[in-house]
Design an enzyme around this catalytic site. Structure first.
Site, PDB file in Angstrom:
ATOM      1  N   GLY A  34       0.746  -1.095  -0.188  1.00 39.89           N
ATOM      2  CA  GLY A  34      -0.007  -0.031   0.109  1.00 39.89           C
ATOM      3  C   GLY A  34       0.930   1.224  -0.104  1.00 39.89           C
ATOM      4  N   LEU A  35       0.147   2.228  -0.187  1.00 41.48           N
ATOM      5  CA  LEU A  35       0.824   3.537  -0.204  1.00 41.48           C
ATOM      6  C   LEU A  35       1.537   3.898   1.021  1.00 41.48           C
ATOM      7  CD1 LEU A  35      -1.937   5.869  -1.791  1.00 41.48           C
ATOM      8  CD2 LEU A  35       0.034   5.118  -2.940  1.00 41.48           C
ATOM      9  N   SER A  36       2.579   4.881   0.884  1.00 40.84           N
ATOM     10  CA  SER A  36       3.196   5.340   2.334  1.00 40.84           C
ATOM     11  C   SER A  36       2.107   6.002   2.978  1.00 40.84           C
ATOM     12  CB  SER A  36       4.446   6.404   1.746  1.00 40.84           C
ATOM     13  OG  SER A  36       4.801   6.916   2.795  1.00 40.84           O
ATOM     14  N   GLY A  37       2.065   5.763   4.245  1.00 44.60           N
ATOM     15  CA  GLY A  37       0.982   6.374   5.296  1.00 44.60           C
ATOM     16  C   GLY A  37      -0.058   5.459   5.091  1.00 44.60           C
ATOM     17  N   SER A  38      -0.283   4.443   4.344  1.00 41.05           N
ATOM     18  CA  SER A  38      -1.591   3.676   4.285  1.00 41.05           C
ATOM     19  C   SER A  38      -1.972   3.178   5.783  1.00 41.05           C
ATOM     20  CB  SER A  38      -1.663   2.910   3.189  1.00 41.05           C
ATOM     21  OG  SER A  38      -0.546   1.948   3.195  1.00 41.05           O
ATOM     22  N   GLY A  39      -0.794   2.683   6.420  1.00 51.16           N
ATOM     23  CA  GLY A  39      -1.010   2.088   7.777  1.00 51.16           C
ATOM     24  C   GLY A  39      -0.419   0.777   7.571  1.00 51.16           C
ATOM     25  N   LYS A  40       0.634   0.056   6.775  1.00 52.98           N
ATOM     26  CA  LYS A  40       1.153  -1.028   6.617  1.00 52.98           C
ATOM     27  C   LYS A  40       1.627  -1.277   7.928  1.00 52.98           C
ATOM     28  CE  LYS A  40       3.861   0.189   3.092  1.00 52.98           C
ATOM     29  NZ  LYS A  40       3.333   1.403   2.963  1.00 52.98           N
ATOM     30  N   SER A  41       2.768  -0.331   8.519  1.00 52.67           N
ATOM     31  CA  SER A  41       3.581  -0.882   9.588  1.00 52.67           C
ATOM     32  C   SER A  41       2.733  -0.764  10.884  1.00 52.67           C
ATOM     33  CB  SER A  41       4.728   0.250   9.737  1.00 52.67           C
ATOM     34  OG  SER A  41       5.496   0.655   8.654  1.00 52.67           O
ATOM     35  N   SER A 108       5.873  -2.035  -2.407  1.00 54.16           N
ATOM     36  CA  SER A 108       5.720  -2.933  -3.354  1.00 54.16           C
ATOM     37  C   SER A 108       4.599  -2.527  -4.547  1.00 54.16           C
ATOM     38  CB  SER A 108       5.606  -4.401  -2.861  1.00 54.16           C
ATOM     39  OG  SER A 108       4.669  -4.559  -1.996  1.00 54.16           O
TER      40      SER A 108
HETATM   41  N1  LIG Z   1      10.629   8.141  -3.641  1.00 52.21           N
HETATM   42  C1  LIG Z   1       9.889   7.262  -2.355  1.00 52.21           C
HETATM   43  N2  LIG Z   1       8.795   6.478  -2.932  1.00 52.21           N
HETATM   44  C2  LIG Z   1       8.382   5.908  -1.716  1.00 52.21           C
HETATM   45  N3  LIG Z   1       8.725   5.794  -0.463  1.00 52.21           N
HETATM   46  C3  LIG Z   1       9.838   6.411  -0.219  1.00 52.21           C
HETATM   47  C4  LIG Z   1      10.581   7.099  -1.233  1.00 52.21           C
HETATM   48  N4  LIG Z   1      11.687   7.866  -0.807  1.00 52.21           N
HETATM   49  C5  LIG Z   1      11.680   7.460   0.475  1.00 52.21           C
HETATM   50  N5  LIG Z   1      10.710   6.697   0.842  1.00 52.21           N
HETATM   51  C6  LIG Z   1      10.540   5.783   2.253  1.00 52.21           C
HETATM   52  O1  LIG Z   1      10.567   4.492   1.944  1.00 52.21           O
HETATM   53  C7  LIG Z   1       9.673   3.460   2.324  1.00 52.21           C
HETATM   54  C8  LIG Z   1       9.269   2.785   1.157  1.00 52.21           C
HETATM   55  O2  LIG Z   1      10.473   1.771   1.120  1.00 52.21           O
HETATM   56  P1  LIG Z   1       9.891   0.400   0.309  1.00 52.21           P
HETATM   57  O3  LIG Z   1      11.040  -0.577   0.496  1.00 52.21           O
HETATM   58  O4  LIG Z   1       8.646  -0.060   1.092  1.00 52.21           O
HETATM   59  O5  LIG Z   1       9.604   0.758  -1.142  1.00 52.21           O
HETATM   60  S1  LIG Z   1       9.269  -0.109  -2.344  1.00 52.21           S
HETATM   61  O6  LIG Z   1       8.529  -1.324  -2.113  1.00 52.21           O
HETATM   62  O7  LIG Z   1      10.670  -0.615  -3.087  1.00 52.21           O
HETATM   63  O8  LIG Z   1       8.732   0.761  -3.361  1.00 52.21           O
HETATM   64  C9  LIG Z   1       8.693   4.643   2.628  1.00 52.21           C
HETATM   65  O9  LIG Z   1       8.118   3.897   3.920  1.00 52.21           O
HETATM   66  P2  LIG Z   1       6.463   4.113   4.040  1.00 52.21           P
HETATM   67  O10 LIG Z   1       6.035   5.376   4.661  1.00 52.21           O
HETATM   68  O11 LIG Z   1       6.645   3.169   5.440  1.00 52.21           O
HETATM   69  O12 LIG Z   1       5.980   3.318   3.197  1.00 52.21           O
HETATM   70  C10 LIG Z   1       9.229   5.719   2.898  1.00 52.21           C
HETATM   71  O13 LIG Z   1       9.447   6.189   4.308  1.00 52.21           O
HETATM   72  N1  LIG Z   2      -7.194   2.264  10.420  1.00 51.96           N
HETATM   73  C1  LIG Z   2      -5.921   2.838  10.415  1.00 51.96           C
HETATM   74  N2  LIG Z   2      -5.093   1.731  10.152  1.00 51.96           N
HETATM   75  C2  LIG Z   2      -3.811   1.909  10.258  1.00 51.96           C
HETATM   76  N3  LIG Z   2      -3.223   3.266  10.386  1.00 51.96           N
HETATM   77  C3  LIG Z   2      -4.064   4.422  10.694  1.00 51.96           C
HETATM   78  C4  LIG Z   2      -5.484   3.946  10.757  1.00 51.96           C
HETATM   79  N4  LIG Z   2      -5.907   5.215  10.931  1.00 51.96           N
HETATM   80  C5  LIG Z   2      -4.987   6.035  11.422  1.00 51.96           C
HETATM   81  N5  LIG Z   2      -3.777   5.634  11.111  1.00 51.96           N
HETATM   82  C6  LIG Z   2      -2.704   6.185  11.351  1.00 51.96           C
HETATM   83  O1  LIG Z   2      -1.993   6.468   9.739  1.00 51.96           O
HETATM   84  C7  LIG Z   2      -0.511   6.321  10.031  1.00 51.96           C
HETATM   85  C8  LIG Z   2       0.109   5.014   9.108  1.00 51.96           C
HETATM   86  O2  LIG Z   2       1.279   5.221   9.264  1.00 51.96           O
HETATM   87  P1  LIG Z   2       2.214   3.945   8.862  1.00 51.96           P
HETATM   88  O3  LIG Z   2       1.681   2.987   9.773  1.00 51.96           O
HETATM   89  O4  LIG Z   2       3.586   4.131   9.144  1.00 51.96           O
HETATM   90  O5  LIG Z   2       1.994   3.650   7.274  1.00 51.96           O
HETATM   91  P2  LIG Z   2       2.978   3.148   6.404  1.00 51.96           P
HETATM   92  O6  LIG Z   2       3.743   1.822   7.096  1.00 51.96           O
HETATM   93  O7  LIG Z   2       1.917   2.520   5.242  1.00 51.96           O
HETATM   94  O8  LIG Z   2       3.708   4.058   5.930  1.00 51.96           O
HETATM   95  C9  LIG Z   2      -0.215   6.189  11.459  1.00 51.96           C
HETATM   96  O9  LIG Z   2       0.100   7.598  12.155  1.00 51.96           O
HETATM   97  C10 LIG Z   2      -1.426   5.569  12.026  1.00 51.96           C
HETATM   98  O10 LIG Z   2      -1.634   6.001  13.459  1.00 51.96           O
END
Ligand SMILES: Nc1ncnc2c1ncn2[C@@H]1O[C@H](COP(=O)(O)OS(=O)(=O)O)[C@@H](OP(=O)(O)O)[C@H]1O
Ligand SMILES: Nc1ncnc2c1ncn2[C@@H]1O[C@H](COP(=O)(O)OP(=O)(O)O)[C@@H](O)[C@H]1O
Length: 198
Positions: A34-41, A108
């Site tokens: 899923g997108l960055s910030g979607s909630g994966k971690s 991914s």
């Molecule tokens: N250009 C760009 N695009 C997306 N994400 C970026 C980028 N630069 C840095 N980051 C940080 O790297 C995290 C994503 O790494 P991934 O290994 O999951 O990416 S990928 O699967 O190879 O696409 C991602 O983490 P998450 O926010 O937890 O998804 C970001 O913190």
């Molecule tokens: N239903 C939900 N599931 C997961 N995260 C949520 C939800 N609602 C709000 N959030 C917030 O969204 C953010 C997701 O961040 P994070 O887990 O780091 O995402 P990712 O790993 O996809 O980048 C966190 O600050 C989390 O508290």
């Protein structure tokens, strides 16, 4: 001559099944995409805690963490992301072979790369979880301030802004994190595992 021509695999006596028996459960990959910030971690962290409390041996492989070590040589071009996911797929397979449940949290973004990982293990050992969240909500959350930087061009090739995200077509689980609470999303995954008998 292929680079593997003179490499011969040794057949060791203990198998994945022996190790699974020792752990007392099946081993498999929970693949969060899923997108960055979607909630994966966030979701994986809580699912792992629940599994751990039930006596399941687990390990989280996370994008940010792996990119500081094993994959420190990789960036965010299409080829580098492909290599990132290929390596994680190989590592995940080793964990499955060792009898451990892997929670892999990577953007991914490319469907082919995810399918390549799926093919590395048995069909019931790869559970794709689409962590679905509109980009507007991810951007609103922006937990690391990355969308802000991507919008002003301080980060290039940023998924959803200046690089693509291909939605899973047939994931085993879809959790909608802008529609449901964290607890509801976690429970949805646990329910799936209970129903699947794993
Ligand atoms: N250009 C760009 N695009 C997306 N994400 C970026 C980028 N630069 C840095 N980051 C940080 O790297 C995290 C994503 O790494 P991934 O290994 O999951 O990416 S990928 O699967 O190879 O696409 C991602 O983490 P998450 O926010 O937890 O998804 C970001 O913190
Ligand atoms: N239903 C939900 N599931 C997961 N995260 C949520 C939800 N609602 C709000 N959030 C917030 O969204 C953010 C997701 O961040 P994070 O887990 O780091 O995402 P990712 O790993 O996809 O980048 C966190 O600050 C989390 O508290």
């Amino acid at each position: 001559m292929s680079r593997q021509e003179n490499v011969h695999q040794h057949a060791f006596s203990l198998t994945k099944e022996h190790r699974q028996t020792l752990h007392g459960h099946k081993s498999y990959i929970l693949w969060f995409t899923g997108l960055s910030g979607s909630g994966k971690s966030t979701i994986a962290n809580m699912v792992e805690a629940k599994l751990h409390a039930k006596g399941v041996s687990t390990y989280i492989l996370d994008g940010d963490n792996l990119r500081n070590g094993l994959n420190e040589d990789l960036g965010f071009s299409m080829d580098d992301r492909k290599e990132n996911i290929r390596r994680i797929g190989e590592v995940s397979k080793i964990f499955v072979d060792s009898g451990i449940v892997v929670l892999a949290t990577f953007i991914s973004p490319y469907a082919n790369d995810r399918e390549d990982v799926r093919k590395k293990v048995e069909s019931d050992e790869f559970i794709e979880i689409y962590v679905k969240c509109p980009i507007e909500a991810c951007e609103e959350r922006d937990p690391k301030g990355l969308y802000k930087k991507a919008r002003i061009g301080k980060i290039t090739d940023f998924t959803g802004v200046s690089a693509p995200y291909e939605e899973p077509e047939n994931p085993e689980i879809i959790i909608e994190t802008s529609e449901n609470t964290i607890e509801e999303c976690v429970q949805q995954i646990i329910n799936y595992l209970v129903d699947a008998g794993i």
